[in-house]
Design an enzyme around this catalytic site. Structure first.
Site, PDB file in Angstrom:
ATOM      1  N   SER A 156       0.821  -1.218   0.000  1.00  0.00           N
ATOM      2  CA  SER A 156       0.000   0.000   0.000  1.00  0.00           C
ATOM      3  C   SER A 156       0.849   1.259   0.000  1.00  0.00           C
ATOM      4  CB  SER A 156      -0.928   0.002   1.217  1.00  0.00           C
ATOM      5  OG  SER A 156      -1.897  -1.016   1.110  1.00  0.00           O
ATOM      6  N   ASP A 174      -9.105  -3.956   2.420  1.00  0.00           N
ATOM      7  CA  ASP A 174      -7.828  -4.665   2.385  1.00  0.00           C
ATOM      8  C   ASP A 174      -7.703  -5.661   3.538  1.00  0.00           C
ATOM      9  OD1 ASP A 174      -4.920  -4.936   1.616  1.00  0.00           O
ATOM     10  OD2 ASP A 174      -4.638  -3.986   3.563  1.00  0.00           O
ATOM     11  N   HIS A 211      -6.855  -9.660   3.680  1.00  0.00           N
ATOM     12  CA  HIS A 211      -5.764 -10.270   4.441  1.00  0.00           C
ATOM     13  C   HIS A 211      -6.287 -11.358   5.383  1.00  0.00           C
ATOM     14  CE1 HIS A 211      -2.350  -7.926   3.163  1.00  0.00           C
ATOM     15  NE2 HIS A 211      -2.959  -6.780   3.421  1.00  0.00           N
ATOM     16  N   ASP A 271      -5.311   0.664  -4.642  1.00  0.00           N
ATOM     17  CA  ASP A 271      -3.854   0.597  -4.734  1.00  0.00           C
ATOM     18  C   ASP A 271      -3.385  -0.770  -5.234  1.00  0.00           C
ATOM     19  OD1 ASP A 271      -4.851  -0.555  -2.434  1.00  0.00           O
ATOM     20  OD2 ASP A 271      -3.501   0.482  -1.071  1.00  0.00           O
TER      21      ASP A 271
END
Length: 352
Positions: free
Chosen positions: A72, A246, A250, A288
């Protein structure tokens, strides 16, 4: 009259072009948001998301300077300085040299600026727009960088990096001395009144996830930032991050992804409503990188359910979509490197 026609046509063309340059840009980053994450949110919302209002769609290549798969920090730095850099880098080029960011350039030209995130404000993505450090892990140093650039509004978490520091400094006092209204809770934030600059640090580290107490804070924070920045007649630059899409990737947690996508899209809806009414605002929505190698293997639009699977707990290298709405949006169609987002924004916002 015939002799005048070519000149009238040229005048009309130039006038039309001038009208296509926005005075305000809102860059919205769904961290880790690939196409599967978007369609998972779309399914949970019955088949449609607000971002579908954007008439222009492009694709962004996300690799960093030193890795096929970006992190990121390097991904956001590509947006902020227009150069590829190494993973972990914050506002520096591939040699580690600090480079002025798009936010700092906007400040230098007298525009208002802001950052909003559901992470700590010192986390990789927001940090990359205001700080210059060789490692994203240097969050106390990143917090100090917030005192060096007169950003008008920043909202997120990160109290401990300003208040419980190894050097013993309390940066809250420094922010107040610079004229900031400092909010350390949602209740404080609701007491804020523009035009005083705003520093809202609403959690010790990151904000809680949407379903665990954060609620629609991202949308409210975005609207507070827009209302404040919009007082500047020259215009503004604002970055808004849906940080925790995000983290769902993860964690290989489909429900977490869906919740955060819906929250981000509700914020997108409010931002697009503002832009549509305003007429001088360009909104760019992108990511991103993608996280998790997320794939949709089953689901139902009618039942608003989705079943996902993952191939990793890390990021992937796949290109990510770019959506654009408002004057200058057509610049964002095509297939290009993430660094081009910086150059396109600079061309449209800072070259008037």
């Amino acid at each position: 009259m015939k002799r005048l026609l070519p000149f009238l046509f040229l005048f009309t063309l130039l006038n039309t072009y001038a009208q296509q340059k926005p005075r305000k840009v809102i860059l919205m980053i769904g961290d880790g948001m690939g196409l599967a994450q978007i369609y998972a949110g779309m399914t949970a919302k019955g088949g449609h998301l607000a971002l579908e209002r954007c008439p222009i769609i492009g694709l962004s290549k996300t690799n960093s300077a030193d890795d096929y798969v970006t992190d990121s920090a390097a991904g956001a730095t590509a947006f902020s300085i227009g150069q590829k850099t190494f993973n972990g880098a914050i506002g520096v080029d591939s040699t580690g040299k600090p480079v002025k960011t798009i936010l700092e350039e906007a400040e230098a030209q007298g525009l208002a600026t802001g950052l909003v995130a559901t992470s700590s404000v010192t986390h990789a993505t927001p940090a990359a727009f205001i700080a210059h450090q060789k490692s994203r892990k240097m969050e106390e140093e990143i917090a100090l960088d917030f005192l060096k650039t007169p950003v008008d509004v920043f909202i997120g978490g990160g109290q401990k990096f300003f208040m419980k520091r190894k050097d013993g400094r309390n940066l809250i006092d420094s922010l107040k001395a610079k004229g900031y209204f400092v909010a350390l809770s949602k209740e404080d934030l609701l007491k804020y009144r523009a035009p005083q600059p705003l520093a809202a640090l609403l959690a010790e580290n990151s904000l809680p996830r949407y379903s665990q107490g954060r609620g629609d804070l991202l949308k409210k924070a975005a609207l507070i930032a827009i209302e404040t920045l919009n007082r500047n007649p020259k215009g503004f630059f604002l970055m808004i991050e849906g940080s925790q899409i995000d983290w769902g990737g993860h964690n290989n947690d489909t429900q977490y992804i869906v919740e955060e996508m819906l929250d981000f899209d509700n914020t997108i809806e409010a931002v697009l409503d503002f832009a549509e009414k305003d007429g001088n605002t360009l909104v760019i929505i992108t990511a991103d990188h993608e996280t998790g190698g997320f794939a949709l293997v089953n689901g139902s639009l009618e039942k608003r359910t989705v079943e996902g699977k993952f191939i990793t707990t890390e990021h992937t290298a796949e290109p990510v979509p770019v959506f654009a709405f408002g004057p200058g949006a057509e610049e964002f169609q095509g297939f290009y490197h993430n660094t081009e987002i910086y150059h396109k924004i600079k061309k449209l916002l800072l070259s008037h």
